[in-house]
Design a protein around this motif. Sequence first.
Motif, short mmCIF file in Angstrom:
data_model
loop_
_atom_site.label_atom_id
_atom_site.label_comp_id
_atom_site.label_asym_id
_atom_site.label_seq_id
_atom_site.Cartn_x
_atom_site.Cartn_y
_atom_site.Cartn_z
N UNK A 194 0.80 -1.22 0.00
CA UNK A 194 0.00 0.00 0.00
C UNK A 194 0.84 1.28 0.00
N UNK A 195 2.12 1.18 0.30
CA UNK A 195 3.02 2.34 0.27
C UNK A 195 4.13 2.08 -0.74
N UNK A 196 4.53 3.14 -1.45
CA UNK A 196 5.57 3.06 -2.46
C UNK A 196 6.72 3.98 -2.09
N UNK A 197 7.94 3.50 -2.33
CA UNK A 197 9.12 4.34 -2.16
C UNK A 197 9.90 4.26 -3.47
N UNK A 198 10.14 5.42 -4.06
CA UNK A 198 10.89 5.50 -5.30
C UNK A 198 12.29 6.03 -4.98
N UNK B 12 11.07 9.43 -3.00
CA UNK B 12 9.68 9.77 -2.74
C UNK B 12 9.02 8.62 -2.00
N UNK B 13 8.35 8.92 -0.91
CA UNK B 13 7.58 7.96 -0.11
C UNK B 13 6.13 8.40 -0.18
N UNK B 14 5.27 7.57 -0.75
CA UNK B 14 3.89 7.98 -0.99
C UNK B 14 2.96 6.76 -0.91
N UNK B 15 1.76 6.98 -0.41
CA UNK B 15 0.75 5.92 -0.37
C UNK B 15 0.30 5.63 -1.81
N UNK B 16 0.08 4.37 -2.10
CA UNK B 16 -0.32 3.99 -3.46
C UNK B 16 -1.57 4.72 -3.92
N UNK B 17 -2.58 4.83 -3.05
CA UNK B 17 -3.82 5.49 -3.48
C UNK B 17 -3.60 6.98 -3.76
N UNK B 18 -2.73 7.63 -2.99
CA UNK B 18 -2.41 9.04 -3.25
C UNK B 18 -1.64 9.17 -4.57
#
Length: 193
Positions: free
Chosen positions: A81-85, A150-156
């Motif tokens: 559910x969370x992504x880090x690029x 970048x650290x961001x929630x997948x839905x965002x």
Amino acid sequence: MLSVIIPTEGDERTAVATLAALVPGAAAGIVKEVLLVDRAKDGAKSGVIERVADVAGCRFMAFDGTRAAALAAGARQARSPWLMFLHAGAVLDNGWIDETTQFIQLVALSGRPRAGIFRYARSPYADTRLRDSFKFVARMLTGPTAEQGLLIARDHYEQLGGYRPDARRSEARLLRQLGRSSRTMLRSRIMVA
């Protein structure tokens, strides 16, 4: 909890440096998967990254296209559910695990979508050049760059449209789209060579 997407260019040294900084996060249970999306033009180079992924327990994707398209493809394949690029060669500071965990919990409790960006730190081993001074000034004026991660929630991420493979400067576009109000500069540093 977290999928890490790293676009590579067939250079195993930079990929291994980034992966080494993620090992404590995997041991702590925050990093569930790492995707190495290799954009190497040479098939032999791509084979090296595939072996690195196999040894490190990462998922491997060979990809032909722009960096933004590679990031978008990695995000589509990610399961968390969370992504880090992260860019290959970027190394996270030791405190990133606790801060990332706290950030994810705070965003979940607040119900307000936010993205985290790591604080830039130049590698202590890099040669300082005049160009680096200009980059520092530009970073102060324009804000964070994609190399800071970048650290961001997948839905965002999906709500914002993610990285658009066909758009120019897609990484910068996503950061601008986040704006100052929905991004947090994390205390943890990311060293960029």
